[in-house]
Design a protein around this motif. Structure first.
Motif, short mmCIF file in Angstrom:
data_model
loop_
_atom_site.label_atom_id
_atom_site.label_comp_id
_atom_site.label_asym_id
_atom_site.label_seq_id
_atom_site.Cartn_x
_atom_site.Cartn_y
_atom_site.Cartn_z
N LEU A 147 -7.90 -15.13 -5.66
CA LEU A 147 -7.86 -13.86 -5.70
C LEU A 147 -9.12 -12.81 -5.34
O LEU A 147 -10.05 -13.46 -5.66
N GLN A 148 -9.12 -12.07 -4.59
CA GLN A 148 -10.25 -11.20 -4.21
C GLN A 148 -10.07 -9.91 -4.56
O GLN A 148 -11.32 -9.34 -5.13
N TYR A 149 -8.97 -9.11 -4.44
CA TYR A 149 -8.99 -7.63 -4.82
C TYR A 149 -7.75 -7.47 -5.85
O TYR A 149 -6.86 -8.09 -5.53
N VAL A 150 -7.94 -6.62 -6.70
CA VAL A 150 -6.87 -5.93 -7.49
C VAL A 150 -7.05 -4.38 -7.34
O VAL A 150 -8.26 -3.91 -7.73
N TYR A 151 -6.13 -3.79 -6.95
CA TYR A 151 -6.09 -2.44 -6.76
C TYR A 151 -4.86 -1.65 -7.04
O TYR A 151 -3.98 -2.31 -7.20
N ASP A 152 -5.00 -0.44 -7.46
CA ASP A 152 -3.57 0.42 -7.59
C ASP A 152 -3.57 1.16 -6.37
O ASP A 152 -4.05 0.83 -5.40
N LYS A 153 -2.66 2.35 -6.43
CA LYS A 153 -2.30 2.89 -5.01
C LYS A 153 -3.52 3.71 -4.29
O LYS A 153 -3.64 3.90 -3.25
N ASP A 154 -4.43 3.97 -5.39
CA ASP A 154 -5.34 4.69 -4.83
C ASP A 154 -6.94 4.06 -5.04
O ASP A 154 -7.93 4.45 -4.37
N THR A 155 -7.08 3.32 -6.05
CA THR A 155 -8.35 3.08 -5.98
C THR A 155 -8.61 1.19 -6.26
O THR A 155 -7.65 0.71 -6.96
N LEU A 156 -9.80 0.69 -5.90
CA LEU A 156 -9.97 -0.67 -5.91
C LEU A 156 -10.57 -0.86 -7.41
O LEU A 156 -11.35 0.03 -7.95
N ILE A 157 -9.98 -1.76 -8.12
CA ILE A 157 -10.15 -1.90 -9.72
C ILE A 157 -11.20 -3.03 -9.87
O ILE A 157 -12.25 -2.77 -10.64
N ARG A 158 -10.95 -4.12 -9.22
CA ARG A 158 -11.70 -5.31 -9.23
C ARG A 158 -11.66 -6.14 -7.92
O ARG A 158 -10.80 -6.36 -7.49
N GLU A 159 -13.09 -6.76 -7.78
CA GLU A 159 -13.18 -7.34 -6.80
C GLU A 159 -13.68 -8.87 -7.39
O GLU A 159 -14.78 -8.80 -8.05
N PHE A 160 -13.15 -9.94 -6.58
CA PHE A 160 -13.76 -11.28 -6.88
C PHE A 160 -14.64 -11.70 -5.77
O PHE A 160 -13.89 -11.96 -4.74
#
Length: 167
Positions: A71-84
């Protein structure tokens, strides 16, 4: 080793699975829908309110072999939330960036350390968290929490940045 859950994901191959949770106090039922890619990894979670979280993974050809297919990125439709940012050879994340605080002009970087020998082998031994402003200037931290383990591999002590120590 493939778990039963992973086998289910692979069987569905990009299908949707509903997860319903019942809370006994109010007997409320909530549903989330999970969508998976062809490798059985989560691509999207649609929450009960209709909002979605999206998941992106490192390439199978990433230059760091420890990162491949992780897993590298978790985001919603507008915003990057978390980056591994990176993983170690055990497959555990070693650097995670939280962007939720970015709405306020900050990002939170956590570096994770794992034991390499003895009772601590493969266990989380430290978390060091720093806060940066939008200009990438360190504004707080690093704040470090350390962990140690007994001979059975159970967490034995936790030491917080203010030197509070729990055994």
């Amino acid at each position: 080793m493939v778990t039963k859950l992973q086998k289910l994901y692979m069987t569905l191959l990009a299908g949707a699975v509903s997860s319903e949770v019942t809370f006994s106090a109010a007997q409320t039922k909530t549903s989330q829908y999970y969508f998976y890619n062809q490798l059985g990894m989560i691509d999207e979670v649609v929450r009960e309110d209709g909002s979605s979280l999206f998941y992106d993974y490192f390439s199978r050809n990433d230059s760091n072999p420890c990162n491949r297919d992780k897993l590298q990125y978790v985001y919603d439709k507008d915003t990057l939330i978390r980056e591994f940012v990176s993983y170690n050879s055990f497959g555990y994340p070693t650097e995670v960036v939280e962007y939720n605080a970015y709405y306020y002009g900050y990002r939170v970087v956590t570096n994770l350390g794992y034991g390499t020998s003895g009772n601590n082998f493969g266990k989380l031994t430290s978390e060091s968290t720093s806060v940066y402003d939008s200009s990438d200037v360190l504004v707080a931290g690093p704040f470090t929490v350390t962990y140690s383990y007994d001979s059975m591999g159970r967490r034995q002590t936790v030491q917080y940045p203010d030197d509070t120590y729990y055994a």
